[in-house]
Design a protein around this motif. Structure first.
Motif, PDB file in Angstrom:
ATOM      1  N   VAL A  74     -54.188 -53.668 -10.364  1.00 43.85           N
ATOM      2  CA  VAL A  74     -54.574 -52.822 -11.509  1.00 43.85           C
ATOM      3  C   VAL A  74     -55.353 -51.640 -10.953  1.00 43.85           C
ATOM      4  O   VAL A  74     -56.420 -51.834 -10.370  1.00 43.85           O
ATOM      5  N   VAL A  75     -54.786 -50.450 -11.037  1.00 49.57           N
ATOM      6  CA  VAL A  75     -55.442 -49.263 -10.469  1.00 49.57           C
ATOM      7  C   VAL A  75     -55.500 -48.147 -11.505  1.00 49.57           C
ATOM      8  O   VAL A  75     -54.743 -48.145 -12.482  1.00 49.57           O
ATOM      9  N   LYS A  76     -56.432 -47.196 -11.236  1.00 48.44           N
ATOM     10  CA  LYS A  76     -56.516 -46.007 -12.102  1.00 48.44           C
ATOM     11  C   LYS A  76     -55.597 -44.922 -11.567  1.00 48.44           C
ATOM     12  O   LYS A  76     -55.039 -44.144 -12.321  1.00 48.44           O
ATOM     13  N   VAL A  77     -55.482 -44.892 -10.236  1.00 48.52           N
ATOM     14  CA  VAL A  77     -54.683 -43.811  -9.638  1.00 48.52           C
ATOM     15  C   VAL A  77     -53.692 -44.371  -8.620  1.00 48.52           C
ATOM     16  O   VAL A  77     -53.942 -45.407  -7.988  1.00 48.52           O
ATOM     17  N   LEU A  78     -52.593 -43.671  -8.482  1.00 55.41           N
ATOM     18  CA  LEU A  78     -51.495 -44.096  -7.608  1.00 55.41           C
ATOM     19  C   LEU A  78     -51.972 -44.309  -6.162  1.00 55.41           C
ATOM     20  O   LEU A  78     -51.536 -45.223  -5.475  1.00 55.41           O
ATOM     21  N   GLU A  79     -52.937 -43.459  -5.761  1.00 52.47           N
ATOM     22  CA  GLU A  79     -53.391 -43.510  -4.360  1.00 52.47           C
ATOM     23  C   GLU A  79     -53.983 -44.876  -4.009  1.00 52.47           C
ATOM     24  O   GLU A  79     -54.032 -45.261  -2.853  1.00 52.47           O
ATOM     25  N   ASP A  80     -54.432 -45.602  -5.023  1.00 53.78           N
ATOM     26  CA  ASP A  80     -55.067 -46.911  -4.733  1.00 53.78           C
ATOM     27  C   ASP A  80     -54.045 -48.031  -4.597  1.00 53.78           C
ATOM     28  O   ASP A  80     -54.418 -49.188  -4.424  1.00 53.78           O
ATOM     29  N   ILE A  81     -52.769 -47.699  -4.724  1.00 53.93           N
ATOM     30  CA  ILE A  81     -51.726 -48.731  -4.547  1.00 53.93           C
ATOM     31  C   ILE A  81     -51.490 -48.923  -3.059  1.00 53.93           C
ATOM     32  O   ILE A  81     -51.187 -47.965  -2.349  1.00 53.93           O
ATOM     33  N   GLU A  82     -51.685 -50.160  -2.591  1.00 53.11           N
ATOM     34  CA  GLU A  82     -51.524 -50.452  -1.155  1.00 53.11           C
ATOM     35  C   GLU A  82     -50.589 -51.642  -0.984  1.00 53.11           C
ATOM     36  O   GLU A  82     -51.054 -52.787  -0.867  1.00 53.11           O
ATOM     37  N   PRO A  83     -49.263 -51.409  -0.990  1.00 54.66           N
ATOM     38  CA  PRO A  83     -48.356 -52.557  -0.811  1.00 54.66           C
ATOM     39  C   PRO A  83     -48.576 -53.169   0.570  1.00 54.66           C
ATOM     40  O   PRO A  83     -48.708 -52.440   1.557  1.00 54.66           O
ATOM     41  N   ALA A  84     -48.605 -54.488   0.644  1.00 57.69           N
ATOM     42  CA  ALA A  84     -48.844 -55.148   1.946  1.00 57.69           C
ATOM     43  C   ALA A  84     -47.741 -54.751   2.933  1.00 57.69           C
ATOM     44  O   ALA A  84     -47.997 -54.434   4.085  1.00 57.69           O
ATOM     45  N   ALA A  85     -46.485 -54.783   2.445  1.00 59.74           N
ATOM     46  CA  ALA A  85     -45.375 -54.495   3.379  1.00 59.74           C
ATOM     47  C   ALA A  85     -44.729 -53.174   2.984  1.00 59.74           C
ATOM     48  O   ALA A  85     -43.548 -53.114   2.622  1.00 59.74           O
ATOM     49  N   ALA A  86     -45.503 -52.106   3.016  1.00 61.49           N
ATOM     50  CA  ALA A  86     -44.998 -50.796   2.561  1.00 61.49           C
ATOM     51  C   ALA A  86     -43.737 -50.401   3.334  1.00 61.49           C
ATOM     52  O   ALA A  86     -42.804 -49.823   2.777  1.00 61.49           O
ATOM     53  N   GLY A  87     -43.675 -50.797   4.580  1.00 59.87           N
ATOM     54  CA  GLY A  87     -42.517 -50.436   5.402  1.00 59.87           C
ATOM     55  C   GLY A  87     -41.237 -51.085   4.922  1.00 59.87           C
ATOM     56  O   GLY A  87     -40.138 -50.633   5.203  1.00 59.87           O
ATOM     57  N   ASP A  88     -41.375 -52.177   4.141  1.00 67.89           N
ATOM     58  CA  ASP A  88     -40.167 -52.890   3.665  1.00 67.89           C
ATOM     59  C   ASP A  88     -39.709 -52.406   2.300  1.00 67.89           C
ATOM     60  O   ASP A  88     -38.726 -52.907   1.759  1.00 67.89           O
ATOM     61  N   LEU A  89     -40.417 -51.428   1.734  1.00 67.81           N
ATOM     62  CA  LEU A  89     -40.043 -50.961   0.388  1.00 67.81           C
ATOM     63  C   LEU A  89     -38.692 -50.259   0.437  1.00 67.81           C
ATOM     64  O   LEU A  89     -38.474 -49.376   1.266  1.00 67.81           O
ATOM     65  N   VAL A  90     -37.766 -50.667  -0.439  1.00 65.79           N
ATOM     66  CA  VAL A  90     -36.444 -50.022  -0.449  1.00 65.79           C
ATOM     67  C   VAL A  90     -36.253 -49.177  -1.705  1.00 65.79           C
ATOM     68  O   VAL A  90     -35.499 -48.220  -1.723  1.00 65.79           O
ATOM     69  N   ALA A 132     -44.516 -38.425  -6.922  1.00 66.80           N
ATOM     70  CA  ALA A 132     -45.529 -38.852  -5.936  1.00 66.80           C
ATOM     71  C   ALA A 132     -45.093 -40.136  -5.235  1.00 66.80           C
ATOM     72  O   ALA A 132     -45.256 -40.292  -4.017  1.00 66.80           O
ATOM     73  N   ILE A 133     -44.485 -41.062  -6.008  1.00 71.80           N
ATOM     74  CA  ILE A 133     -44.013 -42.324  -5.403  1.00 71.80           C
ATOM     75  C   ILE A 133     -42.874 -42.038  -4.427  1.00 71.80           C
ATOM     76  O   ILE A 133     -42.839 -42.543  -3.296  1.00 71.80           O
ATOM     77  N   GLU A 134     -41.925 -41.199  -4.864  1.00 68.53           N
ATOM     78  CA  GLU A 134     -40.772 -40.862  -4.004  1.00 68.53           C
ATOM     79  C   GLU A 134     -41.242 -40.165  -2.728  1.00 68.53           C
ATOM     80  O   GLU A 134     -40.750 -40.463  -1.635  1.00 68.53           O
ATOM     81  N   ASP A 135     -42.238 -39.298  -2.864  1.00 76.19           N
ATOM     82  CA  ASP A 135     -42.721 -38.576  -1.671  1.00 76.19           C
ATOM     83  C   ASP A 135     -43.482 -39.516  -0.729  1.00 76.19           C
ATOM     84  O   ASP A 135     -43.275 -39.512   0.474  1.00 76.19           O
ATOM     85  N   ARG A 136     -44.340 -40.368  -1.320  1.00 76.51           N
ATOM     86  CA  ARG A 136     -45.211 -41.194  -0.464  1.00 76.51           C
ATOM     87  C   ARG A 136     -44.421 -42.246   0.318  1.00 76.51           C
ATOM     88  O   ARG A 136     -44.678 -42.505   1.491  1.00 76.51           O
ATOM     89  N   HIS A 140     -36.232 -44.256  -3.870  1.00 79.97           N
ATOM     90  CA  HIS A 140     -35.800 -43.838  -5.209  1.00 79.97           C
ATOM     91  C   HIS A 140     -36.566 -44.633  -6.268  1.00 79.97           C
ATOM     92  O   HIS A 140     -36.860 -45.823  -6.064  1.00 79.97           O
ATOM     93  N   VAL A 141     -36.891 -43.970  -7.366  1.00 81.06           N
ATOM     94  CA  VAL A 141     -37.595 -44.630  -8.471  1.00 81.06           C
ATOM     95  C   VAL A 141     -36.689 -44.657  -9.698  1.00 81.06           C
ATOM     96  O   VAL A 141     -36.251 -43.615 -10.178  1.00 81.06           O
ATOM     97  N   SER A 142     -36.382 -45.881 -10.187  1.00 81.99           N
ATOM     98  CA  SER A 142     -35.636 -45.986 -11.459  1.00 81.99           C
ATOM     99  C   SER A 142     -36.660 -46.077 -12.584  1.00 81.99           C
ATOM    100  O   SER A 142     -37.702 -46.720 -12.422  1.00 81.99           O
ATOM    101  N   ARG A 143     -36.364 -45.458 -13.729  1.00 77.70           N
ATOM    102  CA  ARG A 143     -37.314 -45.478 -14.835  1.00 77.70           C
ATOM    103  C   ARG A 143     -36.688 -46.166 -16.046  1.00 77.70           C
ATOM    104  O   ARG A 143     -35.584 -45.830 -16.459  1.00 77.70           O
ATOM    105  N   ALA A 144     -37.414 -47.124 -16.608  1.00 74.60           N
ATOM    106  CA  ALA A 144     -36.937 -47.833 -17.803  1.00 74.60           C
ATOM    107  C   ALA A 144     -37.372 -47.072 -19.047  1.00 74.60           C
ATOM    108  O   ALA A 144     -38.494 -46.566 -19.114  1.00 74.60           O
ATOM    109  N   ARG A 145     -36.461 -46.982 -19.998  1.00 70.59           N
ATOM    110  CA  ARG A 145     -36.789 -46.326 -21.268  1.00 70.59           C
ATOM    111  C   ARG A 145     -36.440 -47.255 -22.419  1.00 70.59           C
ATOM    112  O   ARG A 145     -35.697 -48.228 -22.248  1.00 70.59           O
TER     113      ARG A 145
END
Ligand SMILES: Nc1ncnc2c1ncn2[C@@H]1O[C@H](COP(=O)(O)OP(=O)(O)O)[C@@H](O)[C@H]1O
Ligand SMILES: CC(C)(COP(=O)(O)O)[C@@H](O)C(=O)NCCC(=O)O
Ligand SMILES: [K+]
Length: 240
Positions: free
Chosen positions: A28-44, A63-67, A71-76
């Motif tokens: 639970v974060v206020k800002v994206l920068e505080d997201i720290e996935p343990a295995a960031a290198g494995d993110l597909v 910001a997610i795509e750049d960091r 690709h980011v899919s968005r649910a609507r």
């Protein structure tokens, strides 16, 4: 690994899910920068749901795509997903978080259900036994109640305090207790009323699910089942 994000009006909830569907803990974060996935290198890739404005949501996705260069899919909110049909007059106006929670709830319950999501706002949604969303209710959440008292009065001031559900029926003798117990009792009474109403409308066997950051405040109410990852479950259905 897939990064999942639920961008509410107060907080961004996030978690990582591996390809066999095993999910990590919810952050639970206020800002994206505080997201720290343990295995960031494995993110597909990532999948995201947001009730924020279009511009802010687009910024979050970029910001997610750049960091993480994924690709980011968005649910609507859509007219139909699986066997669940959106009951809003204009389906796209239903909060996407509410829609995903409803889709997930029916998939879990396979019968009529009520979903209460206690976040910035407290939302209640009802689905009948055929999976038809019947609409729902929106009311201020606990933090909005507290903020309003703080903003609109001169003397309702107190240091942040931990909720104490055991003392609810003891009248408060300090401002903080008086406010916290008053707001919590209001919320519990409201959710109890919604449970009664859901059982009248949907039948006594309807599934009652609670989610959202303040769900613990009502978790003990008769028949309510807490499911903190309900929106994330809907997100994996909407963006498989
Ligand atoms: N770990 C936490 N961090 C922040 N708020 C929390 C936490 N746990 C419970 N809460 C409560 O949950 C509320 C936010 O719930 P949440 O479902 O995240 O809101 P939203 O989806 O509207 O952003 C806060 O107002 C707070 O009262
Ligand atoms: C009602 C909500 C603000 C709840 O969002 P949250 O409390 O999770 O931030 C959100 O579902 C929303 O923006 N809904 C759009 C209006 C509607 O659902 O009718
Ligand atoms: K929410």
């Amino acid at each position: 690994m897939i990064l999942e994000l639920d961008c509410g009006n107060s907080f961004i909830k996030w978690r990582c899910v591996n390809h066999s569907g095993d999910a990590g803990p919810i952050g639970v974060v206020k800002v994206l920068e505080d997201i720290e996935p343990a295995a960031a290198g494995d993110l597909v890739r990532a999948r995201l749901v947001s009730v924020r404005g279009e511009a802010e949501t687009a910024e979050l996705i970029a910001a997610i795509e750049d960091r993480w260069n994924i690709h980011v899919s968005r649910a609507r909110s859509v007219a139909k997903l699986g066997t669940v049909r959106n009951g809003y007059r204009h389906f796209e106006m239903l909060g996407a978080d509410r829609w995903l929670a409803v889709v997930a709830a029916y998939e879990v319950a396979k019968r009529a259900c009520m979903v209460v999501d206690l976040g910035t706002a407290v939302t209640v949604d009802l689905v009948d036994r055929e999976g038809q969303h019947l609409g729902g209710y929106i009311a201020p959440g606990l933090s909005l109640m507290r903020d309003q008292l703080n903003r609109e009065t001169r003397r309702v001031r107190y240091a942040p305090m931990k909720p104490n559900l055991q003392a609810l029926m003891t009248p408060g003798v300090e401002t903080g207790d008086a406010v916290e117990r008053g707001c919590t009792l209001m919320m519990r009474a409201y959710v109890s009323a919604q449970i009664t109403s859901a059982r009248e409308l949907l039948g006594s066997e309807c599934q009652l699910l609670a989610t959202g950051g303040d769900a613990p405040v009502v978790a003990d109410l008769d028949g309510l089942v807490s499911m903190p990852d309900l929106v994330f479950r809907g997100l994996s259905i909407a963006c498989p």
